[in-house]
Design a protein around this motif. Structure first.
Motif: not given
Length: 340
Positions: A179-186
């Protein structure tokens, strides 16, 4: 010989018929016009009586001021409708903050000092584990860092070019555990996409958290969080700051060179990049992150993320701060970072 008198009588008869019809039509038209005038006169008399009656009861007719107020209200309604349409268009284009995860919503309610994005990529799980063991809190301690010191730290990564493949699944699995991610979906995760990834991070971060500063760090850099917090706090009174280890550098025009710049010709005959912060670590204030978010579609990216960021701020009223504590290549007492 007898045909001509008969024709004369017939012609005279037709003329009298035509004159009679014309007279009848004229009379009917006169009666119609007179009736309309009479009706209009009756309407005017009725209206005058009604106005006199309202005045005698204390009701005044609509004044000029009241009329102007009504017109002003209508104009405001038109402007409000136009603003609502612009807002709808802004939402469609992504200018309005999007919904965030539960943890991000909880953090965004508080005023934060900084959001730190650690740029990582596929196959770098060992680097991430080393960072978690060295300086990045995990689990409850990560939330405590945000609550007590106002610093949010997340790894930042895009999506595989082959969306949904094993690379994406590995990151999704790791993200669920840590729970320590920023996943940039775009955003596609690729070396050449680095400048766009940087832009996407600042947009996501400023729309998800209300912080004073937004910091970009590479995943081969170790940070002293306490020194970072103290350093950023010293710049709180400056509204538009760009902080880092400032440098310039040669622009390479040879396609075979490692640091080739396709737009080399834009940087003049000297082939030198403008002053910018080293890409290993730098920080920008909230106003600059908001500037990036608002102007996302017209900000040009170059071959490198640090050059791209520097080029965006060169024409703005921005304070460039060359803070040597942000120079990660050599460790010194009081430094914020070191490259590993």
């Amino acid at each position: 010989m007898h045909g001509r008198p008969s024709q004369n009588r017939l012609s005279s008869f037709q003329s009298r018929i035509s004159a009679l019809l014309l007279a009848m039509l004229s009379t009917m038209a006169a009666i119609y016009v007179a009736g309309r005038l009479w009706q209009d006169a009756e309407d005017r008399v009725y209206l005058i009586k009604e106005i006199d009656k309202r005045n005698s009861q204390g009701h005044s007719a609509i004044s000029v001021d009241d009329t102007l107020k009504i017109i002003a209200c209508r104009e405001q309604q038109k402007k409000l409708s136009a603003v609502e349409m612009e807002l709808a268009a802004a939402r469609k284009e992504g200018f309005v903050p999007k919904s965030s995860s539960k943890n991000e919503k909880d953090d965004s309610k508080k005023k934060l000092l900084a959001v730190v994005g650690i740029f990582t990529t596929f196959g770098r799980n060992k680097n991430r584990e080393a960072i978690r063991k060295a300086w990045m809190p995990t689990g409850a301690a990560l939330k405590k860092l945000a609550d007590e010191k106002g610093i949010v730290v997340r790894f930042v990564i895009g999506r595989s070019p082959n969306r949904g493949d094993s690379l994406d699944k590995q990151i999704d699995s790791e993200s669920r555990q840590t729970k320590d991610f920023i996943v940039l979906d775009g955003q596609v995760e690729a070396y050449e996409e680095g400048p766009k990834k940087m832009k996407s991070f600042f947009i996501y971060a400023v729309e998800s958290w209300d912080a004073e500063f937004y910091v970009k760090v590479n995943d081969d850099v170790f940070i002293n969080i306490d020194v970072l917090g103290a350093t950023l706090t010293a710049y709180l009174n400056k509204p538009r700051v760009y902080i880092g280890c400032m440098k310039s550098g040669e622009v390479f025009s040879e396609p075979t060179h490692k640091w080739y710049e396709p737009d080399w010709w834009k940087f003049g005959d000297a082939k030198s990049y403008p002053r910018h912060a080293s890409g290993e670590m730098y920080a920008i204030s909230r106003a600059l992150a908001q500037f990036i978010s608002i102007n996302r579609f017209i900000l040009r990216t170059y071959a490198h993320d640090d050059v791209s960021a520097g080029s965006w701020f060169i024409g703005l009223d921005v304070k460039h701060i060359d803070d040597r504590k942000f120079c990660c290549n050599s460790w010194s007492p009081g430094a914020i970072c070191t490259a590993v």
